[in-house]
Design a protein around this motif. Sequence first.
Motif, PDB file in Angstrom:
ATOM      1  N   SER A 249      -5.717   3.055   4.253  1.00 37.55           N
ATOM      2  CA  SER A 249      -5.907   2.779   5.592  1.00 37.55           C
ATOM      3  C   SER A 249      -5.981   1.320   6.273  1.00 37.55           C
ATOM      4  CB  SER A 249      -7.063   3.559   6.102  1.00 37.55           C
ATOM      5  OG  SER A 249      -7.631   3.645   7.477  1.00 37.55           O
ATOM      6  N   SER A 250      -5.580   1.241   7.177  1.00 32.02           N
ATOM      7  CA  SER A 250      -5.871  -0.299   7.904  1.00 32.02           C
ATOM      8  C   SER A 250      -7.451  -0.119   8.576  1.00 32.02           C
ATOM      9  CB  SER A 250      -4.786  -0.485   9.045  1.00 32.02           C
ATOM     10  OG  SER A 250      -3.488  -0.457   8.211  1.00 32.02           O
TER      11      SER A 250
ATOM     12  N   PRO B 249       2.384  11.529   4.248  1.00 34.67           N
ATOM     13  CA  PRO B 249       3.147   9.988   4.821  1.00 34.67           C
ATOM     14  C   PRO B 249       2.442   9.434   5.763  1.00 34.67           C
ATOM     15  CG  PRO B 249       4.704  11.936   5.397  1.00 34.67           C
ATOM     16  CD  PRO B 249       3.266  12.573   4.786  1.00 34.67           C
ATOM     17  N   GLU B 250       2.728   8.141   6.044  1.00 37.70           N
ATOM     18  CA  GLU B 250       2.113   7.385   7.243  1.00 37.70           C
ATOM     19  C   GLU B 250       2.778   7.743   8.506  1.00 37.70           C
ATOM     20  OE1 GLU B 250       3.432   3.341   6.419  1.00 37.70           O
ATOM     21  OE2 GLU B 250       2.029   2.488   7.948  1.00 37.70           O
ATOM     22  N   GLU B 251       3.997   7.823   8.733  1.00 38.81           N
ATOM     23  CA  GLU B 251       4.696   8.111  10.076  1.00 38.81           C
ATOM     24  C   GLU B 251       4.795   9.530  10.163  1.00 38.81           C
ATOM     25  OE1 GLU B 251       6.512   5.750  12.004  1.00 38.81           O
ATOM     26  OE2 GLU B 251       6.280   4.020  10.941  1.00 38.81           O
ATOM     27  N   ARG B 252       3.626  10.145  11.043  1.00 41.19           N
ATOM     28  CA  ARG B 252       3.994  11.695  11.058  1.00 41.19           C
ATOM     29  C   ARG B 252       5.054  12.216  11.712  1.00 41.19           C
ATOM     30  NH1 ARG B 252      -0.711  11.980  13.072  1.00 41.19           N
ATOM     31  NH2 ARG B 252       0.044  11.578  15.165  1.00 41.19           N
TER      32      ARG B 252
ATOM     33  N   GLN C  33      -1.817  16.541  12.759  1.00 42.92           N
ATOM     34  CA  GLN C  33      -2.106  15.705  11.441  1.00 42.92           C
ATOM     35  C   GLN C  33      -2.887  16.819  10.665  1.00 42.92           C
ATOM     36  OE1 GLN C  33      -0.791  13.557   9.983  1.00 42.92           O
ATOM     37  NE2 GLN C  33      -2.150  11.975   8.864  1.00 42.92           N
TER      38      GLN C  33
ATOM     39  N   ARG D 176       0.850  -1.197   0.048  1.00 46.01           N
ATOM     40  CA  ARG D 176       0.029  -0.066   0.034  1.00 46.01           C
ATOM     41  C   ARG D 176       0.835   1.328  -0.083  1.00 46.01           C
ATOM     42  NH1 ARG D 176      -2.971  -1.484   5.382  1.00 46.01           N
ATOM     43  NH2 ARG D 176      -1.030  -1.449   6.101  1.00 46.01           N
ATOM     44  N   THR D 177       1.741   1.114   0.964  1.00 41.54           N
ATOM     45  CA  THR D 177       2.708   2.485   1.019  1.00 41.54           C
ATOM     46  C   THR D 177       3.398   2.676   0.040  1.00 41.54           C
ATOM     47  OG1 THR D 177       2.763   2.190   3.421  1.00 41.54           O
ATOM     48  CG2 THR D 177       4.526   3.468   2.514  1.00 41.54           C
TER      49      THR D 177
ATOM     50  N   GLN E 115      -3.809   7.594  11.829  1.00 42.50           N
ATOM     51  CA  GLN E 115      -3.054   6.874  12.651  1.00 42.50           C
ATOM     52  C   GLN E 115      -2.876   7.736  13.754  1.00 42.50           C
ATOM     53  OE1 GLN E 115       0.700   5.078  11.541  1.00 42.50           O
ATOM     54  NE2 GLN E 115      -0.676   3.088  11.266  1.00 42.50           N
TER      55      GLN E 115
ATOM     56  N   ASP F 174      -1.402   8.502   3.417  1.00 45.80           N
ATOM     57  CA  ASP F 174      -1.065   7.042   3.808  1.00 45.80           C
ATOM     58  C   ASP F 174      -1.375   7.072   5.450  1.00 45.80           C
ATOM     59  OD1 ASP F 174       0.067   4.712   4.124  1.00 45.80           O
ATOM     60  OD2 ASP F 174       1.912   5.081   3.469  1.00 45.80           O
ATOM     61  N   GLU F 175      -2.456   6.245   5.704  1.00 46.42           N
ATOM     62  CA  GLU F 175      -2.828   6.108   7.083  1.00 46.42           C
ATOM     63  C   GLU F 175      -3.147   7.332   7.764  1.00 46.42           C
ATOM     64  OE1 GLU F 175      -3.643   3.391   8.449  1.00 46.42           O
ATOM     65  OE2 GLU F 175      -2.611   1.837   7.331  1.00 46.42           O
TER      66      GLU F 175
END
Lengths: 345, 509
Positions: B463-464, B345-348, B413, B303-304, B435, B431-432
């Motif tokens: 998203s998960s 991105p996923e990891e803020r 976020q 996904r990422t 989260q 991406d997420e």
Amino acid sequence: MTTSSTTPQTETPAIPAPGRRTTPAPGVLLERFGLLILFVALIFVFAALRPETFMTAANFRSIAISQSVLAVAALALMLPLVGGRFDVSVGANLGLCSIVCAALMSRAELSLPLAVLGTLLVGGVIGALNGAIVAYLGVNSIIATLGVGTVIGGAVTAYTQGVPISTGLSPALATISTRLIVGLPVLLVIMLALAVVTWFVLTQTPFGRHLTAVGSNAAAARLTGLRVNRLVLLSFVGSGLLAAVAGVLQVGAQGNGDPTIGGLPFILPALAAVFLGATNWHPGTYNVPGTILGLFFLGTAISGLSLLGVDPWVTDVFNGGAVVLAIVFSAQLKRRRTGFLDIGN
Amino acid sequence: MKDTALAVRHLTKSFGATLALDDVSFEVRAGHIHGLLGGNGSGKSTLIKILAGVHTADPGGAVHIGARTLPAHTTTPELARRCGLRFVHQSTSTFPALTLAENIAIGDRFPVSAGRIRWSRLRRRTQSLLDRFEIDARPDDRLGDLRPADQTMVAIARALQDDGHGDGPSVLVLDEPTASLPEHEVGVLLDALRRYARAGQTILYVSHRIDEVLDLTDAMTVLRDGCHVVTRTTDGMTEKQMIEYIVGRPVERVFAEDAADTAAVGDVVLEVDHLTGGPLRGIDLTVRAGEIVGIAGLLGAGRTELLRMIFGDHPVESGTIRLGGVTVRPRNPGEAMKLGIAHVPEEREHEAAFLDLSVRENLSAAEITKYWVRGRLDRRHERRDADRAITDFAVRTSGQDALMASLSGGNQQKVVLARWLRRNPRLLLLDEPTQGVDVGARADVYAAIRASVGDGMAALVVSSDFDELAHACDRVLVLRDGRITAEVRGSDLQRHRLTELVFTKEMTP
């Protein structure tokens, strides 16, 4: 008005009044101007202890002249630090550039402007070399610049055989330390002009803001479209150019090209000043006014101590201690502000 | 009949008002490989964390390991260890750059005498361990040089190295051990696990790969929404039945096309054709203006990487990306941004936020050059824009000069989202995006995305949280094994439907 809270983690529910800055709390003011207050207090202490030697125009002029070269070196150190990298070769580059400048005048018989230009070229190339090693070869900046700095030191010794270059220098440069503009030493004025330029580049240009972002979080900077490698390279080039200027000024301040100048101990006060600077004026960020203030604080303290007649070794202990303490302060400040602290690097 | 090796009784865990686990009880027989399954948010991670002592359960529950009983609200990592629970997590805490012997010994297990490491003794111990676990490697090999399955086996050997010294039998808990393994390596690992089980090792096997669980386990437990659904022997189970347990309703229409609601929203903004690279094996998708398209998939599905490729931050092997009909291949994020692409991105904290800079600086990070007017930065303009963004996105902060670190995750976020939406991108990749974001801020985040989409933007969301995808997206694509295996829209777009699809292998209806 918003309530001022001391713990940064608590959220203030109020939506801020748009447009204007909120008035800072007394604690914040103390943090910002604490060093300035300490500086003034220091002057009063020495003035009381040694009124006849410390509180003289000659003494202040001597401090201004001797600290101006170091102040430019501090600016050179600061630029890569804003981008999160260390340039410990600034001292060596400064030494090299003072020899290059002297040699271009004395041995190549170039005019002062051409000699300065040539020196800037050398300093810039050294900076570019450092930057390329760090940004494109992925070497830790301290290690890379330590290596480059040591090589430079060796090259200077090889070229000069340890003998200073003192003949054939441009008189305009060799006597610069004695000249004044509107009552201020020329060296001080040049340094202040460079400080203003550096301040402008760091805070008033996109380059400076981008570099700050890289220093804050390189991965995030990359993902916001910044060309991180190029920015880091440029910060080292800027550092090299400033070191070159400092080298030229050093020739002027001392009246000759001295091969024993430079190296890490020489710029230690400048390094301390940069970190001290990050604890005040604009706490938490490397900033020009704080750095200059920090440097003159340290310079004045050393001058006052020597007038009190302390042994020379005290200077080393003082400078070394100041570096560590300043870094400890700025690291603690960062922890308090952001809630995290990495293992030192 | 075999003995019970591990039993959990009445395990309940609440996080604030939400029940992550609701009175879960089941037991695992000694020498069995026992599968633990469930969709996202089913509570299986919480259960594992309670066993490992990372979380403590609410009072009332108990964990029995062999003959010992632990009140479930008192578990600690140390206690779990002493009772014989051994964990190997998906991102194994091994050190690829160190030798096998060092990997085995790390964590205070170096044999030391007279203050010096006894390397020969360590080597001998490592060799016997490698023999016992039938790993074909030498103690001085670097872990990173081993094939991935062997690396996992070394991690297992390390976890089990102290067993067989009279402390009673241990229970090995494997958390998604095959998630990062290539296809052909999975078999190697599963064979090894079968051997260990035959030798008497009890294994609790957490996975979302249904075929593996069917193939490997003797019994299994399924959790759903924090509740225990079933514990039974794997014998005679079918894949279809298993998905029904996980999803909670009969599976009748796997991959049935829903013809309704195919009306075009706007012009095609993004067209991806056979995109290949990393874990992706030929992705085809289109996103139109005014659409929020979701990507549902399991961890490691790619996904990422898909978003990163479109944003120019991940190498593309083949395939084309068209933006507004023009073929593009951004080589870095800067080029992608010039094309009108934005990426959250996923990891803020690591990839988006500048924590020690101000909210204002964070907001303008992606367009500082905009304020560069007549040789200096227009601070007043920047401050005005920052205030407007803080109001528009309802960012809760003491002001634009506040440090980013002083904001809660949700508000950080919002700042990151505002940073990108201010650029009026044509395409927004997320991406997420929620989260670590609280419920209130979640709604704000999606309201902001929806508003921009209404102005003609296209959005692609990973998203998960399938509930979130079902609610927020116009359609959702299912990514599995590097391919888009299904598309869900309209009344079909529900969490259970997505869960069932991500678990189901690609098949033609």
